[in-house]
Design an enzyme around this catalytic site. Structure first.
Site, PDB file in Angstrom:
ATOM      1  N   GLY D 157       0.819  -1.200   0.000  1.00 31.97           N
ATOM      2  CA  GLY D 157       0.000   0.000   0.000  1.00 31.97           C
ATOM      3  C   GLY D 157       0.854   1.251   0.000  1.00 31.97           C
ATOM      4  O   GLY D 157       2.088   1.185   0.105  1.00 31.97           O
ATOM      5  N   CYS D 158       0.196   2.404  -0.127  1.00 34.26           N
ATOM      6  CA  CYS D 158       0.927   3.663  -0.235  1.00 34.26           C
ATOM      7  C   CYS D 158       1.574   4.063   1.089  1.00 34.26           C
ATOM      8  O   CYS D 158       2.748   4.433   1.138  1.00 34.26           O
ATOM      9  CB  CYS D 158       0.008   4.766  -0.750  1.00 34.26           C
ATOM     10  SG  CYS D 158      -1.578   4.869   0.088  1.00 34.26           S
ATOM     11  N   TYR D 159       0.797   3.975   2.190  1.00 33.69           N
ATOM     12  CA  TYR D 159       1.400   4.305   3.490  1.00 33.69           C
ATOM     13  C   TYR D 159       2.531   3.337   3.821  1.00 33.69           C
ATOM     14  O   TYR D 159       3.620   3.770   4.231  1.00 33.69           O
ATOM     15  CB  TYR D 159       0.342   4.268   4.598  1.00 33.69           C
ATOM     16  CG  TYR D 159      -0.594   5.446   4.620  1.00 33.69           C
ATOM     17  CD1 TYR D 159      -0.122   6.749   4.733  1.00 33.69           C
ATOM     18  CD2 TYR D 159      -1.973   5.259   4.562  1.00 33.69           C
ATOM     19  CE1 TYR D 159      -0.994   7.829   4.768  1.00 33.69           C
ATOM     20  CE2 TYR D 159      -2.853   6.336   4.599  1.00 33.69           C
ATOM     21  CZ  TYR D 159      -2.356   7.620   4.703  1.00 33.69           C
ATOM     22  OH  TYR D 159      -3.215   8.689   4.748  1.00 33.69           O
ATOM     23  N   SER D 162       5.820   4.198   2.233  1.00 36.80           N
ATOM     24  CA  SER D 162       6.444   5.425   2.757  1.00 36.80           C
ATOM     25  C   SER D 162       7.066   5.220   4.138  1.00 36.80           C
ATOM     26  O   SER D 162       7.879   6.017   4.585  1.00 36.80           O
ATOM     27  CB  SER D 162       5.406   6.550   2.799  1.00 36.80           C
ATOM     28  OG  SER D 162       4.606   6.456   3.963  1.00 36.80           O
ATOM     29  N   GLU D 317       6.630  10.484  -1.367  1.00 40.82           N
ATOM     30  CA  GLU D 317       6.400   9.652  -2.553  1.00 40.82           C
ATOM     31  C   GLU D 317       5.074  10.062  -3.187  1.00 40.82           C
ATOM     32  O   GLU D 317       4.254  10.734  -2.568  1.00 40.82           O
ATOM     33  CB  GLU D 317       6.325   8.166  -2.160  1.00 40.82           C
ATOM     34  CG  GLU D 317       5.089   7.879  -1.317  1.00 40.82           C
ATOM     35  CD  GLU D 317       4.840   6.408  -0.981  1.00 40.82           C
ATOM     36  OE1 GLU D 317       5.797   5.630  -1.006  1.00 40.82           O
ATOM     37  OE2 GLU D 317       3.677   6.084  -0.658  1.00 40.82           O
TER      38      GLU D 317
END
Lengths: 345, 345, 345, 345
Positions: D157-159, D162, D317
């Site tokens: 996932g995106c979180y 990061s 990001e």
């Protein structure tokens, strides 16, 4: 031309938003080799240091900003892009051309054919009026053939592109009354350049929309010049730019009186059948800057209003791409005999 | 009227942006006592729970949303504001009026005098056409006297206000050609209401600008009705709304052909000398929505373009205040004999 | 105090966002009479010319910007607000106090009690360290009584307010470990002031979020001073500010290790039972800057995380109101014996 | 592999923001041939009709959305990307794998190794838990070798991306206390997907910042799983996501207690020396989402705070690229033996 061969290019004045886009596009371009970039304030820094977004390209780490010097650039590059301020580009074009480089100028310096009109709109004498005749107005959809052979290309401004591409086919086919043209344009803030001025602070622009430059904006000079050529007679238009809180994008709404409403679609189809970057929306949908930002595309839509008899033509483009650096790359492709879309997909 | 006395008011349909603004303004108003708010989806909740921004007002904690019922509201309130959707307000106005309440309607239901035009633009028969004659169009700068005595006020829409206030003085004084009017309007997204639709998602609106409703927007019906009254003849205009990424604010740019350019300023001064919320910028500066958002002010500026002969008139307002709820409060003040600016400073 | 009587006030340095808000609030205040505003760059202009949003207030047209001169201001005003840059306010406070005016300073000049710490964080000697002892830190929820009697009030900064109000009750009651405090704050761009710098251009801030001032921001000096007083021991915290693309608003998320998780709610209720501008959300909902922007309210919420044992406390405020000018008005109300919410509803 | 040969790919569920980015990247990719896209709502439409931004690519006009059918897709494509909602992807992975296709899943369905933890965080039994062991977590900088050979890749996932890329090198080298990790993340609104919900309307997000999902966000499951693997022991972290008004971009600020502050830089250099998309800013500058939006790069910076002893690590990001579709393409490149940056420059 051999598919592996690259053209050596340089960019002068690459410190603003337009210059950054240009450098970024050239680094990605399969047929361009960036040999030099100039900017007095960044001398000695690498491209990647100043423009972090370019860091994936190896040359962004090896090419460093240097001082502007025509001799050096002309020796290093076959084509030199000028992303300098208006009035500065003119000083470099002549020496570069003399030294054999071809020049793509993104400023307004070589767009106006008539030095008197230049003086009227820009407030001073033109510095190299002998070059004006030879300069080609860099609108590829209109002047493609001339651009291929040009030594000096004067890339159009962002507002002019958004107004000229929708109107030229209609004027050429005599489908609208040239005296009826009203252009209401909305521009993102990058159009104002990278200048430390209060008017362009985040807090002054966000949650704000405002007209400016009413009623006589400088871009009128080149807009009316090109519309007049298309119409075959002198054209004067109404033009109001507005500043809106987006980074990029221009939306132009044009109000005109048609003389024949049945040929509008055909005129656009004929004019842009082979124009890869013109997306004709016709009467199906309406333009939206979010569909063109980040690309070199211009969207054009139109509607006839039976209540008023007027024709409304709307366009959307990215002011930094089709309105500036993308268009410059498109010109570059033509000048080098490359595919018109090379580096722009 | 006694300075300490308050007028009991109710708001029906207070769940959208307009309703929230109205409730907030009424809570702050020194002469209004909010006795009831209705919204089916919020029944039982306090105003402060639904609208956190109202929490500093004690009544926001005691007044709770109830089901809409005309009898109850008419018993509790002298003036009832309708912030209901178009087509719904009409059902409540007649019973409320019959029961003795005065009504300020913020929907389009009572703005159009001619039921045929209503049907043309809204697609169905009007549900209470017998009330249309008595309804007063709630533009205080134009209909101040009638509003004072009105039982039913039909508050103008946001676009109409931004177009009518700049044009009516010029049409009344015959200073412009009524057939030449072109209105290009830019609206913040709150104008679309609080609806869960993809088109109004943050990601779809941010970094985007787009025209919509081209060429025949519903607001044209009331705009042309009022312009025709001012001109003394039937007026048809060109109107293009655009959606821009701000929460609030409308900027309208009007293009007209003047018949006399010397009287423009005088006509505006005469029309709005005593209008507290009209800020005439004249030819000194240009309107900016950030100068009016949060207030009930409309800014108006104009420029004559000697190149084209046209007159450009520009206005800026907060679509939720001067374009909706602020204007409703201004009408309320007139209807109650209060100072026109009460609660709006 | 007679309800009709007004206090004469002046604002020095009213050219930035904080100054504009202060002037706007004072014009609306029922018990304040704005007698003078100073700003070297605007001398001679009326308040309404410089701040169009104030134009509905008659005094905005009569009060004109003048040159800063302590004698004149002290003669005209009982209370003088200093909205001057850090390091400049200090020059005016002493003469104003000597001449009998009470001073509300919005700069950092009188917030730090210890001149050595001032020097450490601000890089130069304090210019009037004899005044530091007498200055009252202008956080009304904490120092209400002292503010009432103060001659010189040092209004807290925007970040400090967003951190201190959530933490002081917990430290006073010994409910958290003072060594565990981590504050992650997000601020709108108006917090950077109205300065023509590239970093704060629309295009540089929009579609961007970035930390800055890591790890030692100037505001730490006053934050740690006040947290130490509450804890009764020296407190050092972690603080990271971030810039986000909104005009106004600060959201602070605090991470702390609790020593007792059952008393958190009670401690907040006890501390802020009579604080009109503190909105305790408890564990029901989460703060959102859009619910406080435009008001003097600070929202505070908290959650215990059973997985980690930590307590998360979150606050939201308008950096220009509760974080600056609204808080200054709240102090003014206390100093004059007015209702704490006067002019702030 | 022959440089001219292309890999046939399909995308299931290409109607959201992630799917659109994926399709756009695949159309531009020099070694991918898009053979099919599925989306029930768009069946029969061409890619170019639904995603106007892809219109410059000829295949965008010939490839049409079809109904999802594993057999057909497996016959047409060597690699199938699943851009389906969580809980739906799981239904298609097994049949596709059985039919011989390799699968790159962008949902959360195959990220969690332990089905019990899946149930804890997602609230229902896993639908194909036999596939979990074979699924490779698609973080190329960490699992590059496994991804090359994988049949089923579960893109992070995106979180998580990061947070994991900044922390894994430090945990592997035992440079930080695993119990001290606090992650404060700020995400653009596209992270919420293309859903018609009030919370994500422009007016609700613009001029707003708010935390959400406090204290237990679903992404914690995969974050802690991967951090635990890196640390060699069970890791529990604090994680607070916030919604900020940008379209794209995640900024994460991490607070950790270091055990050795001198090796931080070396650990990052060692981990990412050959990682083309990791831009280590070190202690020279700070990350900014505007420098990574539109690219597959993640920026990482760090600072030691001698006052508190903590280490602050920050990353930026593009949530739709390095946080989703760009990362999927990076996995695709590894799986096909292409250059890791192919199609991502």
């Amino acid at each position: 031309m051999n598919s592996g061969e690259k053209t050596r290019v340089a960019v002068m004045g690459a410190s603003g938003y337009t210059g950054e886009e240009l450098v970024r596009l050239l680094l990605r371009h399969p047929r361009a080799e960036l040999t030099a970039v100039t900017s007095r304030q960044f001398v000695g820094k690498s491209v990647a240091e100043i423009f972090p977004r370019t860091s994936l390209h190896p040359s962004a780490h090896t090419v460093r900003f240097s001082d502007p010097a025509a001799e050096k650039l002309a020796a290093e590059a076959e084509i030199v892009f000028l992303a300098l301020p208006h009035g500065v580009a003119v000083e470099f074009a002549a020496p570069l051309l003399r030294l054999g480089a071809r020049v793509i100028d993104l400023s307004a310096d070589f767009r106006i054919k008539n030095p008197e009109i230049y003086r009227e709109f820009y407030g001073h004498e033109h510095g190299a009026s002998d070059l004006l005749d030879g300069a080609v107005y860099g609108l590829p959809e209109i002047y493609g053939e001339k651009i291929r052979a040009a030594q000096l290309v004067a890339c159009p401004g962002c507002y002019p592109t958004s107004i000229l591409l929708p109107l030229i086919p209609l004027l050429r086919e005599k489908l609208i009354d040239p005296g009826s043209i009203i252009a209401s344009s909305l521009s993102g803030v990058s159009g104002a350049g990278r200048k430390a001025e209060l008017d362009y602070l985040f807090v002054e622009c966000n949650e704000s929309v405002r007209p400016y430059g009413v009623p006589k904006h400088r871009h009128l000079a080149e807009i009316e010049q090109e519309l007049s050529i298309a119409a075959g007679s002198s054209v004067t238009i109404q033009f109001t730019p507005h500043l809106i809180p987006v980074n990029r994008g221009i939306l132009t709404t044009l109000y005109v009186t048609p003389t024949d409403t049945k040929q509008i679609g055909a005129a656009f189809e004929k004019a842009y059948a082979n124009a890869p970057f013109v997306r004709l929306l016709g009467e199906k949908s309406l333009p939206d800057t979010k569909h063109v930002v980040g690309s070199n595309v211009i969207e054009i839509a139109w509607r006839h209003d039976p209540r008023t008899g007027r024709l409304i033509v709307m366009s959307a483009e990215d002011n930094l791409l089709k309105g500036a650096s993308g268009q410059a790359i498109q010109c570059f492709n033509l000048m080098c005999g490359y595919d018109e879309t090379a580096g722009l997909l």
